[in-house]
Design a protein around this motif. Structure first.
Motif, PDB file in Angstrom:
ATOM      1  N   ARG A 104       0.839  -1.208   0.000  1.00  0.00           N
ATOM      2  CA  ARG A 104       0.000   0.000   0.000  1.00  0.00           C
ATOM      3  C   ARG A 104       0.870   1.254   0.000  1.00  0.00           C
ATOM      4  NH1 ARG A 104      -2.347   0.258   4.965  1.00  0.00           N
ATOM      5  NH2 ARG A 104      -3.071  -1.846   4.626  1.00  0.00           N
ATOM      6  N   GLU A 105       1.925   1.240   0.796  1.00  0.00           N
ATOM      7  CA  GLU A 105       2.844   2.373   0.857  1.00  0.00           C
ATOM      8  C   GLU A 105       3.528   2.589  -0.493  1.00  0.00           C
ATOM      9  OE1 GLU A 105       7.052   2.996   3.002  1.00  0.00           O
ATOM     10  OE2 GLU A 105       5.407   2.591   4.398  1.00  0.00           O
ATOM     11  N   ALA A 106       3.919   1.518  -1.155  1.00  0.00           N
ATOM     12  CA  ALA A 106       4.561   1.628  -2.470  1.00  0.00           C
ATOM     13  C   ALA A 106       3.596   2.246  -3.481  1.00  0.00           C
ATOM     14  CB  ALA A 106       5.018   0.256  -2.956  1.00  0.00           C
ATOM     15  N   GLN A 107       2.350   1.829  -3.457  1.00  0.00           N
ATOM     16  CA  GLN A 107       1.370   2.365  -4.396  1.00  0.00           C
ATOM     17  C   GLN A 107       1.110   3.845  -4.128  1.00  0.00           C
ATOM     18  OE1 GLN A 107       0.090   0.754  -7.161  1.00  0.00           O
ATOM     19  NE2 GLN A 107      -0.490   2.862  -7.596  1.00  0.00           N
ATOM     20  N   ARG A 108       1.064   4.217  -2.859  1.00  0.00           N
ATOM     21  CA  ARG A 108       0.887   5.629  -2.514  1.00  0.00           C
ATOM     22  C   ARG A 108       2.054   6.451  -3.033  1.00  0.00           C
ATOM     23  NH1 ARG A 108      -1.339   4.585   2.559  1.00  0.00           N
ATOM     24  NH2 ARG A 108       0.748   4.516   3.432  1.00  0.00           N
ATOM     25  N   GLY A 109       3.253   5.907  -2.917  1.00  0.00           N
ATOM     26  CA  GLY A 109       4.432   6.607  -3.422  1.00  0.00           C
ATOM     27  C   GLY A 109       4.362   6.822  -4.920  1.00  0.00           C
ATOM     28  N   VAL A 110       3.892   5.825  -5.647  1.00  0.00           N
ATOM     29  CA  VAL A 110       3.724   5.957  -7.099  1.00  0.00           C
ATOM     30  C   VAL A 110       2.659   7.003  -7.401  1.00  0.00           C
ATOM     31  CG1 VAL A 110       2.867   4.767  -9.172  1.00  0.00           C
ATOM     32  CG2 VAL A 110       4.553   3.649  -7.694  1.00  0.00           C
ATOM     33  N   ASP A 111       1.553   6.929  -6.696  1.00  0.00           N
ATOM     34  CA  ASP A 111       0.442   7.863  -6.928  1.00  0.00           C
ATOM     35  C   ASP A 111       0.815   9.308  -6.622  1.00  0.00           C
ATOM     36  OD1 ASP A 111      -1.108   5.674  -7.629  1.00  0.00           O
ATOM     37  OD2 ASP A 111      -2.169   5.584  -5.702  1.00  0.00           O
ATOM     38  N   ASP A 112       1.730   9.515  -5.676  1.00  0.00           N
ATOM     39  CA  ASP A 112       2.090  10.860  -5.224  1.00  0.00           C
ATOM     40  C   ASP A 112       3.248  11.487  -5.997  1.00  0.00           C
ATOM     41  OD1 ASP A 112       0.079  10.619  -3.368  1.00  0.00           O
ATOM     42  OD2 ASP A 112       1.417  10.259  -1.660  1.00  0.00           O
ATOM     43  N   GLU A 114       5.214  12.274  -9.975  1.00  0.00           N
ATOM     44  CA  GLU A 114       4.942  12.465 -11.400  1.00  0.00           C
ATOM     45  C   GLU A 114       5.377  11.254 -12.213  1.00  0.00           C
ATOM     46  OE1 GLU A 114       6.579  16.054 -13.022  1.00  0.00           O
ATOM     47  OE2 GLU A 114       6.201  17.143 -11.167  1.00  0.00           O
ATOM     48  N   GLU A 115       4.620  11.008 -13.297  1.00  0.00           N
ATOM     49  CA  GLU A 115       5.003   9.961 -14.242  1.00  0.00           C
ATOM     50  C   GLU A 115       6.319  10.337 -14.909  1.00  0.00           C
ATOM     51  OE1 GLU A 115       2.086   8.526 -17.060  1.00  0.00           O
ATOM     52  OE2 GLU A 115       0.475   9.085 -15.676  1.00  0.00           O
ATOM     53  N   ASP A 116       7.022   9.327 -15.397  1.00  0.00           N
ATOM     54  CA  ASP A 116       8.290   9.526 -16.105  1.00  0.00           C
ATOM     55  C   ASP A 116       9.262  10.379 -15.294  1.00  0.00           C
ATOM     56  OD1 ASP A 116       7.320   8.027 -18.259  1.00  0.00           O
ATOM     57  OD2 ASP A 116       6.381   9.798 -19.120  1.00  0.00           O
ATOM     58  N   SER A 117       9.342  10.091 -14.020  1.00  0.00           N
ATOM     59  CA  SER A 117      10.214  10.852 -13.119  1.00  0.00           C
ATOM     60  C   SER A 117      11.185   9.911 -12.425  1.00  0.00           C
ATOM     61  CB  SER A 117       9.341  11.567 -12.076  1.00  0.00           C
ATOM     62  OG  SER A 117      10.098  11.983 -10.979  1.00  0.00           O
ATOM     63  N   MET A 118      12.428  10.328 -12.366  1.00  0.00           N
ATOM     64  CA  MET A 118      13.423   9.537 -11.627  1.00  0.00           C
ATOM     65  C   MET A 118      13.167   9.618 -10.124  1.00  0.00           C
ATOM     66  SD  MET A 118      15.365   7.729 -13.413  1.00  0.00           S
ATOM     67  CE  MET A 118      15.282   7.541 -15.174  1.00  0.00           C
ATOM     68  N   VAL A 119      12.477  10.665  -9.687  1.00  0.00           N
ATOM     69  CA  VAL A 119      12.087  10.735  -8.276  1.00  0.00           C
ATOM     70  C   VAL A 119      11.132   9.581  -7.980  1.00  0.00           C
ATOM     71  CG1 VAL A 119      10.857  12.101  -6.536  1.00  0.00           C
ATOM     72  CG2 VAL A 119      12.490  13.218  -8.085  1.00  0.00           C
ATOM     73  N   ARG A 120      10.211   9.315  -8.899  1.00  0.00           N
ATOM     74  CA  ARG A 120       9.300   8.176  -8.729  1.00  0.00           C
ATOM     75  C   ARG A 120      10.109   6.884  -8.683  1.00  0.00           C
ATOM     76  NH1 ARG A 120       4.077   6.923 -12.456  1.00  0.00           N
ATOM     77  NH2 ARG A 120       3.100   8.313 -10.968  1.00  0.00           N
ATOM     78  N   ASP A 121      11.088   6.747  -9.591  1.00  0.00           N
ATOM     79  CA  ASP A 121      11.916   5.542  -9.601  1.00  0.00           C
ATOM     80  C   ASP A 121      12.674   5.380  -8.290  1.00  0.00           C
ATOM     81  OD1 ASP A 121      11.008   5.054 -12.145  1.00  0.00           O
ATOM     82  OD2 ASP A 121      12.998   4.985 -13.063  1.00  0.00           O
ATOM     83  N   ALA A 122      13.202   6.482  -7.757  1.00  0.00           N
ATOM     84  CA  ALA A 122      13.897   6.410  -6.467  1.00  0.00           C
ATOM     85  C   ALA A 122      12.934   5.918  -5.378  1.00  0.00           C
ATOM     86  CB  ALA A 122      14.490   7.769  -6.102  1.00  0.00           C
ATOM     87  N   GLY A 123      11.710   6.410  -5.411  1.00  0.00           N
ATOM     88  CA  GLY A 123      10.688   5.962  -4.458  1.00  0.00           C
ATOM     89  C   GLY A 123      10.332   4.495  -4.639  1.00  0.00           C
ATOM     90  N   ILE A 124      10.245   4.060  -5.898  1.00  0.00           N
ATOM     91  CA  ILE A 124       9.959   2.648  -6.170  1.00  0.00           C
ATOM     92  C   ILE A 124      11.084   1.772  -5.622  1.00  0.00           C
ATOM     93  CG2 ILE A 124       9.777   0.918  -8.020  1.00  0.00           C
ATOM     94  CD1 ILE A 124       8.229   3.079  -9.650  1.00  0.00           C
ATOM     95  N   ILE A 125      12.315   2.200  -5.816  1.00  0.00           N
ATOM     96  CA  ILE A 125      13.451   1.429  -5.293  1.00  0.00           C
ATOM     97  C   ILE A 125      13.390   1.350  -3.776  1.00  0.00           C
ATOM     98  CG2 ILE A 125      15.963   1.426  -5.007  1.00  0.00           C
ATOM     99  CD1 ILE A 125      16.110   2.490  -7.931  1.00  0.00           C
ATOM    100  N   ILE A 126      13.101   2.470  -3.123  1.00  0.00           N
ATOM    101  CA  ILE A 126      12.992   2.470  -1.662  1.00  0.00           C
ATOM    102  C   ILE A 126      11.909   1.489  -1.221  1.00  0.00           C
ATOM    103  CG2 ILE A 126      12.292   3.856   0.342  1.00  0.00           C
ATOM    104  CD1 ILE A 126      13.706   6.254  -1.109  1.00  0.00           C
ATOM    105  N   SER A 127      10.757   1.565  -1.859  1.00  0.00           N
ATOM    106  CA  SER A 127       9.652   0.666  -1.501  1.00  0.00           C
ATOM    107  C   SER A 127      10.021  -0.789  -1.755  1.00  0.00           C
ATOM    108  CB  SER A 127       8.397   1.025  -2.298  1.00  0.00           C
ATOM    109  OG  SER A 127       7.918   2.287  -1.921  1.00  0.00           O
ATOM    110  N   ALA A 128      10.648  -1.049  -2.892  1.00  0.00           N
ATOM    111  CA  ALA A 128      11.032  -2.419  -3.234  1.00  0.00           C
ATOM    112  C   ALA A 128      12.065  -2.955  -2.251  1.00  0.00           C
ATOM    113  CB  ALA A 128      11.554  -2.470  -4.664  1.00  0.00           C
ATOM    114  N   GLN A 129      12.985  -2.095  -1.812  1.00  0.00           N
ATOM    115  CA  GLN A 129      13.985  -2.563  -0.856  1.00  0.00           C
ATOM    116  C   GLN A 129      13.372  -2.810   0.524  1.00  0.00           C
ATOM    117  OE1 GLN A 129      17.410   0.191  -1.822  1.00  0.00           O
ATOM    118  NE2 GLN A 129      18.404  -1.814  -1.907  1.00  0.00           N
ATOM    119  N   LYS A 130      12.367  -2.043   0.888  1.00  0.00           N
ATOM    120  CA  LYS A 130      11.662  -2.345   2.145  1.00  0.00           C
ATOM    121  C   LYS A 130      11.047  -3.737   2.070  1.00  0.00           C
ATOM    122  CE  LYS A 130      10.451   2.400   3.444  1.00  0.00           C
ATOM    123  NZ  LYS A 130       9.335   3.351   3.647  1.00  0.00           N
ATOM    124  N   VAL A 131      10.455  -4.050   0.917  1.00  0.00           N
ATOM    125  CA  VAL A 131       9.877  -5.381   0.704  1.00  0.00           C
ATOM    126  C   VAL A 131      10.976  -6.442   0.773  1.00  0.00           C
ATOM    127  CG1 VAL A 131       8.810  -6.871  -1.048  1.00  0.00           C
ATOM    128  CG2 VAL A 131       7.852  -4.594  -0.596  1.00  0.00           C
TER     129      VAL A 131
END
Length: 187
Positions: A104-112, A114-131
């Motif tokens: 849920r936290e990972a999805q919120r990070g994606v939703d919050d 911008e698309e095509d953003s490396m900031v989003r990718d950094a957030g995805i990596i953080i979420s994935a590493q928590k998992v």
């Protein structure tokens, strides 16, 4: 026989005394089965969540890493099903509150972001590493419990998955440090 020798012999016999028959009805075995159900739920739900994370990623390296780990996660589910079978049980999931929260936290990070953003990718990596860190902890603990109970075959399967989870975590770190973090900081 000396007291020290008797004590050493007693300690050496303890693992041998822990037979599968005795352990299969123990509270320790129940703990193992409960944790197995928990990670089974987690993995099955990751199979659903990873494609969304992959689609949201911008970096091709990150998309590829998530796609590869999705395929590994499907194998993890199958391995867990094999372990249930080894235990003489039908594979059964128990809702994993921790993984549900991480997804849920990972999805919120994606939703919050911008698309095509490396900031989003950094957030995805953080979420994935928590998992990944959650899974590393779960699989390490399950492997240890399986070894204590003498379930060597189950411990071996759990070790394989543990090593794959560690590798996925390392790969995410490499992607973050090689490109994503610097590009995200420059946005």
């Amino acid at each position: 026989m000396s007291r020290t020798t008797t004590k050493t012999a007693s300690i050496a016999r303890k693992p041998a005394q822990r037979s599968r028959e005795l352990m299969s009805n123990s509270k320790f075995h129940e703990l193992f089965m409960d944790e197995l159900k928990d990670i089974y739920w987690a993995e099955k739900n990751l199979v659903k969540a990873l494609p969304r994370m992959q689609k949201a990623a911008t970096s091709e390296d990150l998309k590829d890493a998530i796609g590869h780990h999705l395929e590994e996660t499907k194998i993890h589910v199958a391995r867990l099903e094999d372990i249930f079978e080894m235990m003489g049980k039908k594979a059964q999931a128990k809702k994993c509150e921790a993984m549900e929260g991480l997804i849920r936290e990972a999805q919120r990070g994606v939703d919050d972001t911008e698309e095509d953003s490396m900031v989003r990718d950094a957030g995805i990596i953080i979420s994935a590493q928590k998992v990944e860190h959650y899974e590393i902890s779960a699989y390490g603990s399950l492997r240890t419990l399986a070894n204590v109970m003498g379930h060597a075959d189950a411990a071996e399967l759990l070790e394989q998955t543990l090593e794959e989870e560690k590798h996925a975590d390392s790969l995410l770190t490499e992607i973050a440090e090689s490109t994503v973090n610097d590009e995200a900081a420059a946005e």
